[in-house]
Structure formats: structure tokens, C-alpha cells
Design an enzyme around this catalytic site. Structure first.
Site, PDB file in Angstrom:
ATOM      1  N   GLY A 425       0.833  -1.201   0.000  1.00 50.47           N
ATOM      2  CA  GLY A 425       0.000   0.000   0.000  1.00 50.47           C
ATOM      3  C   GLY A 425       0.865   1.246   0.000  1.00 50.47           C
ATOM      4  O   GLY A 425       2.071   1.199   0.260  1.00 50.47           O
ATOM      5  N   GLN A 429       2.758   9.118   4.070  1.00 51.69           N
ATOM      6  CA  GLN A 429       4.044   9.017   4.737  1.00 51.69           C
ATOM      7  C   GLN A 429       5.047   8.152   3.967  1.00 51.69           C
ATOM      8  O   GLN A 429       6.245   8.256   4.202  1.00 51.69           O
ATOM      9  CB  GLN A 429       3.858   8.427   6.153  1.00 51.69           C
ATOM     10  N   GLY A 430       4.589   7.273   3.076  1.00 47.06           N
ATOM     11  CA  GLY A 430       5.517   6.421   2.348  1.00 47.06           C
ATOM     12  C   GLY A 430       4.835   5.222   1.717  1.00 47.06           C
ATOM     13  O   GLY A 430       3.609   5.127   1.682  1.00 47.06           O
ATOM     14  N   LYS A 446       8.231  -0.254   5.585  1.00 47.89           N
ATOM     15  CA  LYS A 446       7.740   1.044   5.127  1.00 47.89           C
ATOM     16  C   LYS A 446       8.915   1.891   4.652  1.00 47.89           C
ATOM     17  O   LYS A 446       9.805   2.227   5.427  1.00 47.89           O
ATOM     18  CB  LYS A 446       6.992   1.744   6.267  1.00 47.89           C
ATOM     19  N   ASP A 543      -4.868  10.544  13.558  1.00 52.45           N
ATOM     20  CA  ASP A 543      -5.282  10.178  12.187  1.00 52.45           C
ATOM     21  C   ASP A 543      -6.026   8.842  12.203  1.00 52.45           C
ATOM     22  O   ASP A 543      -5.717   7.941  11.422  1.00 52.45           O
ATOM     23  CB  ASP A 543      -4.077  10.114  11.262  1.00 52.45           C
TER      24      ASP A 543
END
Length: 745
Positions: A425, A429-430, A446, A543
Site C-alpha cells: 500500500g 508518509q511512504g 515502510k 489520524d
């Protein structure tokens, strides 16, 4: 002669060593030669971002209806026919024509002003074709025919009704030509038919700057031109001196870059430019590191003349970088002395070269190792390593000992060099990749997008936050790697995707039943309660949304993505920050005040709870403009007594109405516009757990007394562990549970 050869090889070996220290290869894959259709695109031109020196050299490879794609100069929108590293390229340029019927000029004007291109005077000519032409090449700054604005011109007369040319004999009969000025960057053409039979014909006259070689070789008849809208034109190109630092081969020992000043034909423009060439004995692309390669002159049998001359002697060709030698050797077997001398020199030279190669190889390894160490140190500092060490060593932070520093090579191997097929995914953020460590453990890696100092704090913050957390419903951080160009975080692998995917995609094996939804809601609420109250320092996630809630192999919820999360002091009540979050989940009160409190996470969780109840998305364009936000849509439906109209069909089928009402009331309280009137996550978690407990009690409706007893018992437990409700009652900031029962059937 043997000593000369040895010295040449010594110099070559030292050159290899110098390049190992100072030069690197281009990071652009395909910088050496991209291809579009049948045209090769060498650097400084390029197709992909980063593969061209600047926008003037950018090539767009466009698909056409005729088959293979064609390259176009992006800034000028001219089709490229071929590119030469000697400073020229051919493009398709529009022609100008004049027709007697319309009496109008069509004179396309593509300006090369301020570009690195000029029309080549040596390779181009100005040509006018047709019967009875008077054609001018004019300055684009004045379309009249005054002498001061004319660059060049020519005139032709008619010979016959059918125009025929004999090869390159464009001599003024039905065709005329002339030279063009130097450094021409912009022009217009003016074609007029005034002479001979042209006035009574219907044919059009044509004029253009054109590639002289192409014209003389290919155009033999006027009617061939009538079918063409464009003709080949040769442009000279050089590179602006300001871009010299971007030329990857400028420091190469086998290429030379020369600077010059170029003035346009207008007389009021000049610029400093440069172009590079390979040195004598080398060929290739002088704009790339290692772009100029040695020419093997010995491949040509004529390099050293005849193989054998008189008296039994001949020449042997020896190729060395940049040049070659012709060694005189004896063809007589009886000449033992000369042959032995040559053998001794050859062996000595070979041994010397061997030692030089070993020394050069060892030096290269040492320098490469030092460069890698410095490179990793540079990345470590740039990726916030020092800040991370400072945060982790702080006395206020308790870090789990299981957090590990991973090696970059191990993570590259685990993800197959970050293959796109391994992507799980992507987010703000990355990018997250699936990987398998050396011990066979499956992990999620990640690759952060953090490459500037402005966002380093978010990355370091996520590492620090996750290093403090040890909860079964929070994604566990296994470690990180800071020695790469961008930071890498290693998490436990969560196999079943996000809650958003689970709700919006069909899953026949594990359908989104009411029991599953209620359990997931309870687990997420418990994780947030842990972050707000039970962690060593309170943590605000900031978030919460269904895409940041993952599901493991048993479909247990795992809260993820702590890039924007923050730790606060125990005595702090809020956090003042620049507003961040996801539209649809963002607390309205936080949006207005920029003060994020634990009740802001409660609001976001309320949206998630409504998604679990309705199966709807947080923001949807299919709903009316006033109800595109799910929170607004939900509140409006409850106020209009239309709650059951928006509940997911599966939930309506499986859940009791009393349970739906309880959870819906809880969600409504979480979505209260005033944060002080929302429940805490502790109260929300206990309320959801109570619903699950009563759900398991048989014959709830029939045995009303048991339900009341269970509810009373839970309230007593609630009052024991929750001091917030009691302490807030006197101050006017009581939780919503004190003014309105959360659990009501």
C-alpha cells in the site's frame, strides 16, 4: 617498446583508480540511451524525469495512430527525427504555402528564442517551390517586406504546367533556393506568386527552411511537396553554461567540454554555452561518466599497414586506451635473441601490470568501503538519526528492547530490491512493501518519503511513539534502518489488509458480520484507551480512520500509521499544532481552534463506528452536497428518526435493534460538536464491551431483569475505574455518560 606499453597501462590503471575515488555512475536508469520508436534518445536529452539536463532537452514519447510512437521536443512540440551528439538534431518543421484562390499566407512560426537550439546555416537552405515564386525569409518582429526585416529571399519563373525538377537542380525554374543567416532562431516566410503562368493556375506555392541534403536527395517533383505539411530541418544545439554542473561526464578524463558565446541573428541576444566531445581515440557520449569508450584501432587491419615487410620482419598492432602502437617483430625462427628479449619484456611487463592491477583493485575496494561508510553516515544524519538517538535516550521515554536496527542489504534482499510487486500500500508518509527476513519471518517494510528536513520530525516521531507501545491491538514496530537514502521502518506483517477494504469488498470466507464489526470496534476503542490513559505518556494518534486500522490473520484490529501522532505530558490537556488529518474524520473543534485533545481522537473514532454501522464511506460524492460527510449524514438521519434506513443490511439482519440503538447513540455522542460533551475512550471502550457482554446473554428481551442486573453491575465497575466522570460533574465538564445513559435498551 615494451617499457612504453607498460607505462601506458600504468596510466590507465591510475585513471581507473581516480574514477573510483571521484566519479560515480548516473542514477538514471537508461541515461545512456533511451529509445522512442526508431529514434535513439541519448543524454543530455531524455524521456524520464531526471534523465535530461533541463526541460529544453525533455522528450515526450507520444503514441500515434500510425503505429510506433514518435518523440517530440516537449517545449517546442516538434517531432524529432534523429539526434547527434556532435551538436545537431533533425526535426519535422511546418511548411509555409500561398494559394492564389485564398490569397492568404499560412506561415507557422516556431520560435527558438531563449532555447539552446538555432537553425543550422551549414545544413539548411531556404527553398521556395512552385511556378512563379517571390519568397522572403523575414524577421518575426516585422511581417512587412522592408529591407531591414528580410533575412534572405529568392525568385523563380515558370517552365511548364507540370513542374519537374532534375535531382538537385533547383536553379530558379519552378524552384529557387538560397542560404540562411547564422544563428537563426526565429523567422517567418512570405510567399507571393507574381510571375508567368502562376497567375492562371490553381496550384499553391511552398516555402520553408529545409535540410539541404534531404531536399536534394528526395524531392524531385513539386507534387511531392503538396502532400507534406512538415519537412526535415536541422537544428544546432549547445548547453547553457549555467548547467555545466549537471553534465555527468564533465570530469571524465576522456572528454573535453568547451565554452563559447552565441549571438542570435537578431543582434540583441547572446548567451554563454558549451558542448562536449570525446577525446581523440575515444567515441561515445561525452556527457556521461564513462560515456567515451576507447576505440580499438587494431580491429582495422590497415592500422599498421602490411603485415609483413622485407627481410622477414612485420608489424603487430597493440591497442591501448586512446591510441595504438605498431610493434616491429621478427618472422624468422632463427632470430632467438630478439624473440627471447621480447619474451622477457613481455613477462616483466605482465608481472608489473599484475601488481598494478592488484594494487588498483585493493585501492578501489578501500576507497569504495570508505565512501560507503561516509554515505551511510550522511544518510543516518539526514534521516534524523541524531534526533532519534536523542529522543530514544531521553529519560522520559521507555523504549522496548525488541526494537532493532536493520542492515540495508538485508532489507533490500527481503523485498527483492523493493520490487513493485511487493507493494502492500501507499500513503502520505511512504510506501509499504512485503518482505521476508533471513530467518523466514514475514514483515512489512515502510519506505518513507521523508527526504527533507521539514518532515524528519514526523518520521522520528513515529519511531519514538511505536517504540513505547506494547499492545495487542497496535501494530508492533520491529526496528528501523537509517543508513539508506530514505528511512525504512520494519513492522510486524498484518495479512488481511485494512478495515476500509474489509467493509467495502466482499469477503465470502470471513464476511463482515455484526459480531465481527462489534469486536473490531471494541478492539480499536481499547487500543485508543491504552494510548490515551495507560501508556507511559499519553499519546494522541491524530489520524484514526478505517485505512489506518489493519486486520491480522484472525481479523483482529491493529491500529497503524503513527506518523502524525504525538506524546504529551501527563498534566497537558491539549496540543496546539498546525491542523493535520483526513477530511471526513477531522474534529471540527480542532479544525477551528488548532488545539488537538484526546476528544479529537474520540470524534475520529465516532466516524469509524458509523462506518461499521452503515457500511458507508466517510466522504461520498453520491450523497447530497449537505450530507457528503458521513458524520453529518448520520446525525441528520438520527434527528429525523431515519436511523434504520441507513444501517447496513447485514447489520439490520443480524443485530438486535436495541444493540444498534445503543451503538448508534454512542457514535452520536462521539460526534458531538463540543469536545467536552464527548465520552472518553475509556468510557467508549467499556460501553462497547458491555454491549458485547449483553449480546452473549441469552433471551435478553425475555429476561429483562438479568439485563438490568448486568447493566447495573457494569455501571458499578465503571464508577470504580473511571474518576473522570465523577470529578467532572462538579466543574460542569462531566462526561456525556453522567447526563445521558450510554447503555439504554
Amino acid at each position: 617498446m615494451g617499457m612504453t606499453v607498460g607505462m601506458v597501462f600504468l596510466l590507465w590503471s591510475m585513471n581507473v583508480f581516480i574514477k573510483a575515488v571521484g566519479l560515480g555512475n548516473s542514477s538514471c536508469s537508461g541515461a545512456a540511451a533511451a529509445v522512442c520508436g526508431s529514434v535513439t534518445i541519448p543524454y543530455p536529452f531524455g524521456i524520464e524525469p531526471g534523465c535530461y539536463i533541463d526541460d529544453w532537452f525533455a522528450i515526450d514519447c507520444k503514441n500515434t495512430t500510425l503505429g510506433s510512437p514518435k518523440p517530440f521536443l516537449r517545449r517546442l512540440d516538434l517531432e524529432v527525427l534523429d539526434i547527434s551528439l556532435k551538436g545537431t538534431l533533425r526535426v519535422n518543421y511546418p511548411m509555409s504555402l500561398w494559394c492564389p484562390k485564398s490569397r492568404t499566407d499560412i506561415a507557422p512560426n516556431v520560435s527558438l528564442a531563449s532555447s539552446p537550439f538555432v537553425f543550422s546555416k551549414l545544413r539548411n537552405i531556404f527553398v521556395a517551390m512552385g511556378c512563379g515564386n517571390v519568397a522572403y525569409l523575414l524577421s518575426s518582429y516585422g511581417s512587412n517586406s522592408s529591407i531591414s526585416s528580410i533575412y534572405a529571399g529568392c525568385m523563380s519563373v515558370c517552365e511548364s504546367d507540370t513542374i519537374k525538377l532534375n535531382g538537385s537542380s533547383c536553379n530558379g525554374i519552378d524552384c529557387c533556393k538560397t542560404t540562411i543567416p547564422s544563428d537563426l532562431v526565429v523567422f517567418t516566410t512570405n510567399v507571393r506568386g507574381k510571375i508567368g503562368k502562376f497567375q492562371s493556375t490553381k496550384d499553391c506555392n511552398y516555402a520553408s527552411v529545409v535540410d539541404q541534403m534531404w531536399f536534394e536527395k528526395n524531392i524531385t517533383n513539386h507534387f511531392e511537396v503538396r502532400k507534406m505539411s512538415h519537412v526535415p530541418v536541422v537544428l544546432n544545439w549547445e548547453i547553457n553554461a549555467n548547467l555545466s554542473s549537471r553534465v555527468m561526464g564533465s570530469n571524465s578524463s576522456h572528454s573535453t567540454c568547451r565554452f563559447a558565446s552565441r549571438s542570435s541573428s537578431l543582434g540583441n541576444m547572446s548567451s554563454s554555452t558549451f558542448k562536449c566531445t570525446c577525446d581523440s581515440g575515444f567515441e561515445g557520449n561525452p556527457y556521461l561518466v564513462e560515456g567515451c569508450q576507447d576505440i580499438d584501432e587494431c580491429a582495422d587491419p590497415r592500422s599498421c599497414g602490411f603485415s609483413y615487410l622485407r627481410y622477414g620482419y612485420g608489424y603487430r598492432c597493440v591497442n591501448v586506451p586512446g591510441e595504438y602502437f605498431c610493434i616491429l617483430v621478427s618472422s624468422s625462427i632463427s632470430d632467438h635473441k630478439s624473440r627471447n628479449k621480447i619474451i622477457i619484456i613481455g613477462i616483466s611487463t605482465g608481472i608489473g601490470l599484475l601488481f598494478m592491477f592488484i594494487g588498483g583493485w585493493w585501492s578501489y575496494k578501500v576507497v569504495k568501503k570508505r565512501k560507503n561508510i561516509k554515505r551511510k553516515e550522511k544518510f543516518f544524519k539526514r534521516n534524523g538519526g541524531l534526533l532519534l538517538q536523542q529522543q530514544l535516550s531521553s529519560s522520559e521515554v521507555t523504549v522496548e528492547k525488541t526494537t532493532k536496527l536493520f542492515n540495508s542489504k538485508d532489507l533490500e534482499k527481503a523485498t527483492d530490491n523493493f520490487n513493485v510487486n511487493r507493494i502492500l500500500g501507499q500513503g502520505g508518509q511512504g510506501t509499504v512493501y512485503k518482505g521476508m527476513l533471513i530467518d523466514g519471518k514475514i514483515v512489512a517494510i515502510k519506505k518513507s518519503k521523508v527526504i527533507d528536513e521539514g518532515k524528519l520530525e514526523e518520521f522520528v516521531n513515529e519511531v519514538v511513539i511505536l517504540s513505547q507501545i506494547n499492545h495487542r491491538n497496535v501494530v508492533k514496530l520491529l526496528g528501523c534502518c537509517l543508513e539508506t537514502e530514505v528511512p525504512l521502518l520494519v513492522y510486524e506483517f498484518i495479512p488481511n489488509g485494512t478495515l476500509s477494504q474489509y467493509l467495502n469488498e466482499q469477503n465470502e470466507e470471513f464476511p463482515a458480520t455484526w459480531d465481527m464489526r462489534l469486536r473490531i470496534a471494541t478492539e480499536v476503542a481499547g487500543a485508543l484507551f491504552y494510548l490515551h490513559s495507560a501508556a507511559s505518556t499519553p499519546i494522541y494518534h491524530r489520524d484514526i480512520k478505517t485505512t489506518n486500522i489493519l486486520l491480522d490473520d484472525k481479523y483482529r484490529a491493529k491500529v497503524a500509521d503513527f506518523g502524525t501522532s504525538r506524546s504529551i505530558a501527563v498534566d497537558q490537556t491539549h496540543l496546539t499544532t498546525v491542523v493535520q488529518g483526513t477530511f471526513g474524520y477531522l474534529d471540527p473543534e480542532y479544525f477551528q481552534s488548532s488545539q488537538f485533545t484526546e476528544k479529537s481522537d474520540v470524534y475520529s473514532f465516532g466516524v469509524v463506528l458509523v462506518e461499521l454501522l452503515t457500511g458507508e464511506k466517510a466522504i461520498s460524492s453520491t450523497r447530497t452536497k449537505e450530507c457528503r460527510s458521513l458524520a453529518t449524514y448520520f446525525i441528520h438521519s438520527m434527528e429525523e428518526n431515519n436511523l434504520f434506513d441507513i444501517i447496513d443490511a447485514r447489520v439490520m439482519k443480524e443485530a438486535k435493534q436495541e444493540e444498534i440503538i445503543v451503538v448508534a447513540n454512542l457514535a452520536k455522542m462521539c460526534l458531538n460538536m463540543k469536545g467536552k460533551k464527548r465520552p472518553t475512550m475509556k468510557e467508549v471502550a467499556m460501553q462497547l464491551e458491555a454491549v458485547r457482554t449483553l449480546q452473549k446473554t441469552p433471551n435478553v428481551q425475555q429476561n429483562h431483569e438479568e439485563v438490568e442486573y448486568a447493566r447495573t453491575e457494569m455501571y458499578e465497575q465503571w464508577d470504580t475505574v473511571s474518576t473522570l466522570t465523577m470529578s467532572g460533574a462538579d466543574s460542569g465538564v462531566a462526561s456525556s455518560s453522567s447526563s445521558r445513559p450510554l447503555l439504554s435498551f
